[in-house]
Write an enzyme that holds these catalytic residues in place. Structure first.
Site, PDB file in Angstrom:
ATOM      1  N   HIS A 102      -1.472   0.803  -9.850  1.00 31.75           N
ATOM      2  CA  HIS A 102      -2.158  -0.175  -8.981  1.00 31.75           C
ATOM      3  C   HIS A 102      -2.778  -1.320  -9.805  1.00 31.75           C
ATOM      4  O   HIS A 102      -3.990  -1.526  -9.802  1.00 31.75           O
ATOM      5  CB  HIS A 102      -3.230   0.510  -8.120  1.00 31.75           C
ATOM      6  CG  HIS A 102      -3.586  -0.282  -6.895  1.00 31.75           C
ATOM      7  ND1 HIS A 102      -3.895   0.283  -5.680  1.00 31.75           N
ATOM      8  CD2 HIS A 102      -3.665  -1.627  -6.691  1.00 31.75           C
ATOM      9  CE1 HIS A 102      -4.171  -0.664  -4.796  1.00 31.75           C
ATOM     10  NE2 HIS A 102      -4.032  -1.842  -5.396  1.00 31.75           N
ATOM     11  N   ARG A 117       0.849  -1.188   0.000  1.00 32.38           N
ATOM     12  CA  ARG A 117       0.000   0.000   0.000  1.00 32.38           C
ATOM     13  C   ARG A 117       0.887   1.240   0.000  1.00 32.38           C
ATOM     14  O   ARG A 117       1.981   1.236   0.568  1.00 32.38           O
ATOM     15  CB  ARG A 117      -0.912   0.021   1.246  1.00 32.38           C
ATOM     16  CG  ARG A 117      -2.085  -0.939   1.153  1.00 32.38           C
ATOM     17  CD  ARG A 117      -3.113  -0.472   0.140  1.00 32.38           C
ATOM     18  NE  ARG A 117      -4.252  -1.365  -0.024  1.00 32.38           N
ATOM     19  CZ  ARG A 117      -4.361  -2.297  -0.970  1.00 32.38           C
ATOM     20  NH1 ARG A 117      -3.381  -2.509  -1.825  1.00 32.38           N
ATOM     21  NH2 ARG A 117      -5.460  -3.021  -1.079  1.00 32.38           N
TER      22      ARG A 117
HETATM   23  P1  NDP Z   1      -1.638 -11.430   4.159  1.00 29.65           P
HETATM   24  O1  NDP Z   1      -2.515 -10.930   5.251  1.00 29.65           O
HETATM   25  O2  NDP Z   1      -1.915 -12.759   3.560  1.00 29.65           O
HETATM   26  O3  NDP Z   1      -0.114 -11.458   4.655  1.00 29.65           O
HETATM   27  C1  NDP Z   1       0.420 -10.445   5.420  1.00 29.65           C
HETATM   28  C2  NDP Z   1       1.851 -10.823   5.815  1.00 29.65           C
HETATM   29  O4  NDP Z   1       2.441  -9.717   6.491  1.00 29.65           O
HETATM   30  C3  NDP Z   1       1.898 -12.000   6.780  1.00 29.65           C
HETATM   31  O5  NDP Z   1       3.024 -12.794   6.492  1.00 29.65           O
HETATM   32  C4  NDP Z   1       2.070 -11.324   8.148  1.00 29.65           C
HETATM   33  O6  NDP Z   1       2.773 -12.109   9.096  1.00 29.65           O
HETATM   34  C5  NDP Z   1       2.942 -10.143   7.764  1.00 29.65           C
HETATM   35  N1  NDP Z   1       2.813  -9.039   8.716  1.00 29.65           N
HETATM   36  C6  NDP Z   1       1.692  -8.393   9.111  1.00 29.65           C
HETATM   37  N2  NDP Z   1       2.008  -7.409  10.003  1.00 29.65           N
HETATM   38  C7  NDP Z   1       3.352  -7.455  10.153  1.00 29.65           C
HETATM   39  C8  NDP Z   1       4.270  -6.709  10.938  1.00 29.65           C
HETATM   40  N3  NDP Z   1       3.863  -5.712  11.751  1.00 29.65           N
HETATM   41  N4  NDP Z   1       5.562  -7.038  10.859  1.00 29.65           N
HETATM   42  C9  NDP Z   1       5.996  -8.049  10.068  1.00 29.65           C
HETATM   43  N5  NDP Z   1       5.166  -8.785   9.276  1.00 29.65           N
HETATM   44  C10 NDP Z   1       3.868  -8.485   9.332  1.00 29.65           C
HETATM   45  O7  NDP Z   1      -1.644 -10.288   3.035  1.00 29.65           O
HETATM   46  P2  NDP Z   1      -1.605 -10.491   1.446  1.00 29.65           P
HETATM   47  O8  NDP Z   1      -0.404 -11.281   1.121  1.00 29.65           O
HETATM   48  O9  NDP Z   1      -2.913 -10.962   0.960  1.00 29.65           O
HETATM   49  O10 NDP Z   1      -1.443  -8.976   0.934  1.00 29.65           O
HETATM   50  C11 NDP Z   1      -0.235  -8.282   1.130  1.00 29.65           C
HETATM   51  C12 NDP Z   1      -0.370  -6.830   0.663  1.00 29.65           C
HETATM   52  O11 NDP Z   1      -0.506  -6.788  -0.753  1.00 29.65           O
HETATM   53  C13 NDP Z   1      -1.563  -6.072   1.208  1.00 29.65           C
HETATM   54  O12 NDP Z   1      -1.172  -4.761   1.553  1.00 29.65           O
HETATM   55  C14 NDP Z   1      -2.520  -6.013   0.037  1.00 29.65           C
HETATM   56  O13 NDP Z   1      -3.394  -4.940   0.163  1.00 29.65           O
HETATM   57  C15 NDP Z   1      -1.542  -5.868  -1.098  1.00 29.65           C
HETATM   58  N6  NDP Z   1      -2.061  -6.249  -2.418  1.00 29.65           N
HETATM   59  C16 NDP Z   1      -1.787  -5.397  -3.463  1.00 29.65           C
HETATM   60  C17 NDP Z   1      -2.213  -5.702  -4.734  1.00 29.65           C
HETATM   61  C18 NDP Z   1      -1.845  -4.814  -5.866  1.00 29.65           C
HETATM   62  O14 NDP Z   1      -2.381  -4.983  -6.974  1.00 29.65           O
HETATM   63  N7  NDP Z   1      -0.932  -3.882  -5.684  1.00 29.65           N
HETATM   64  C19 NDP Z   1      -3.001  -6.912  -5.004  1.00 29.65           C
HETATM   65  C20 NDP Z   1      -3.181  -7.769  -3.851  1.00 29.65           C
HETATM   66  C21 NDP Z   1      -2.724  -7.420  -2.599  1.00 29.65           C
HETATM   67  P3  NDP Z   1       2.174 -13.540   9.591  1.00 29.65           P
HETATM   68  O15 NDP Z   1       2.336 -14.468   8.418  1.00 29.65           O
HETATM   69  O16 NDP Z   1       3.041 -13.905  10.704  1.00 29.65           O
HETATM   70  O17 NDP Z   1       0.736 -13.277   9.920  1.00 29.65           O
HETATM   71  C1  OXD Z   2      -5.841  -5.755  -3.498  1.00 28.78           C
HETATM   72  C2  OXD Z   2      -5.365  -4.737  -4.406  1.00 28.78           C
HETATM   73  O1  OXD Z   2      -5.701  -5.563  -2.290  1.00 28.78           O
HETATM   74  O2  OXD Z   2      -5.697  -4.768  -5.604  1.00 28.78           O
HETATM   75  O3  OXD Z   2      -6.359  -6.776  -3.965  1.00 28.78           O
HETATM   76  O4  OXD Z   2      -4.613  -3.857  -3.991  1.00 28.78           O
END
Ligand code: NDP
Ligand code: OXD
Length: 308
Positions: free
Chosen positions: A271, A223
């Protein structure tokens, strides 16, 4: 009982069509054309107007139209009794993996530099950055991060990951929360795939960039609010980071006068790293709609306590 699809600046007719193909008895409204607000029990939302959900007295669940849920968690108008879910689909994960691999390859092979040179009709060669100087560090080893990690490993990259809990994934060195300095010192290419939470907002700052192994670059597809934008400009201008590849921004669309546009070392995509596919989304939405009607837990339900 009805389902509400709500998103500003996004055409939701194809999603409605997919839902009706799965179940022709569904009652699906697309905001703002909603005749009976009291019939809405389930909503699918992306970039929704703030506080809109208080207009739907019988709403009991909301699904994000993407993987991220910060737009729902940050809306204080959504009652805590309403269940929240996010969409995780196979194509979302594979698109994200390919997006990051493409950015890594572009960095190694100077693709954006050659694109600029072509515009100037300027012939100049640059050495491919050796793989040994391309250790990738993924912040966030969740659905997206793990998918990216697996594709990079298949392509023989050295991959480190940083997450709250320790992971045991073949080929990945997993670092946890308090090991961030060690993680950064082992990383050339930093990939941010964290969720946006109170802890992760503004995490990509100058102090963090300085801890990376040189040469270093940043790929942010998490983000925009993860990044301190002025710190990135300073890091790029002073050479602390050699380049950045960004898909997400504090303000989207990125304003035309934003400083990022004029920096040749900052690549911008609007995005689009991974985009929800309506057909895959419809299946998950329908399943969660049915679950919500019978009071069951949702697929990919979001933990309000964890904040992601
Ligand atoms: P998940 O919730 O599946 O994974 C989040 C990961 O971050 C987990 O491994 C979690 O740890 C870790 N995490 C959370 N908080 C912390 C912290 N404070 N310190 C260290 N690690 C942390 O998320 P997604 O993989 O589904 O999505 C990831 C990001 O990608 C999001 O911001 C989403 O909005 C973005 N996104 C962007 C897209 C785009 O087109 N640009 C498309 C899809 C997603 P743990 O495993 O231990 O819980
Ligand atoms: C999502 C994105 O979170 O597109 O899926 O950013």
């Amino acid at each position: 009982m009805s389902l509400l699809l709500i998103a500003q600046n996004r055409d939701l007719h194809s999603l409605k069509k997919q839902l009706l193909e799965l179940d022709s008895n569904l009652d699906v409204d697309i905001w703002p054309k909603v005749e009976h607000k009291d019939r809405i029990t389930f909503a699918v939302a992306w970039n929704h107007p703030k506080d809109i959900f208080s207009n739907y007295p019988n709403l009991n669940a909301i699904s994000s139209l993407g993987a991220g849920v910060n737009h729902l968690l940050n809306d204080e108008g959504i009652s805590k009794n309403i269940k929240l879910a996010r969409l995780i689909t196979p194509s979302l994960k594979s698109e994200m993996a390919e997006y990051v691999l493409n950015a890594v390859l572009a960095y190694r092979h100077h693709t954006t530099r050659y694109t600029d040179q072509k515009r100037e009709a300027y012939w100049s060669k640059h050495s491919i950055i050796p793989k040994a100087q391309c250790a990738v560090g993924i912040m966030g080893l969740g659905e997206m991060g793990q998918s990216v990690a697996k594709l990079l490993i298949k392509n023989d990259y050295l991959v480190n990951g940083w997450s709250l809990s320790k992971k045991s994934i073949k080929g990945i060195t997993s670092f946890t929360e308090n090991q961030i300095s060690d993680f950064l010192s082992e990383t050339n290419i930093l990939v941010c795939l964290l969720p946006l939470t109170r802890q992760t907002q503004g995490i990509l700052d100058l102090e963090l960039f300085k801890k990376l192994k040189s040469p270093s670059c940043l790929i942010n597809a998490g983000r925009g609010q993860h990044l301190v934008e002025e710190d990135l400009i300073y890091a790029i201008d002073t050479g602390a980071l050699s380049s950045a590849w960004l898909d997400v921004f504090e303000e989207e669309p990125l304003p035309a006068n934003h400083l990022f546009w004029n920096r040749p070392k900052i690549m911008i995509t609007p995005h689009v790293a991974a985009v929800t596919d309506s057909k895959e989304a419809a299946q998950q939405i329908l399943e969660n709609y049915k679950r919500s009607l019978s009071g069951m837990d949702l697929i990919n339900e979001v933990s309000r306590e964890n904040g992601y």
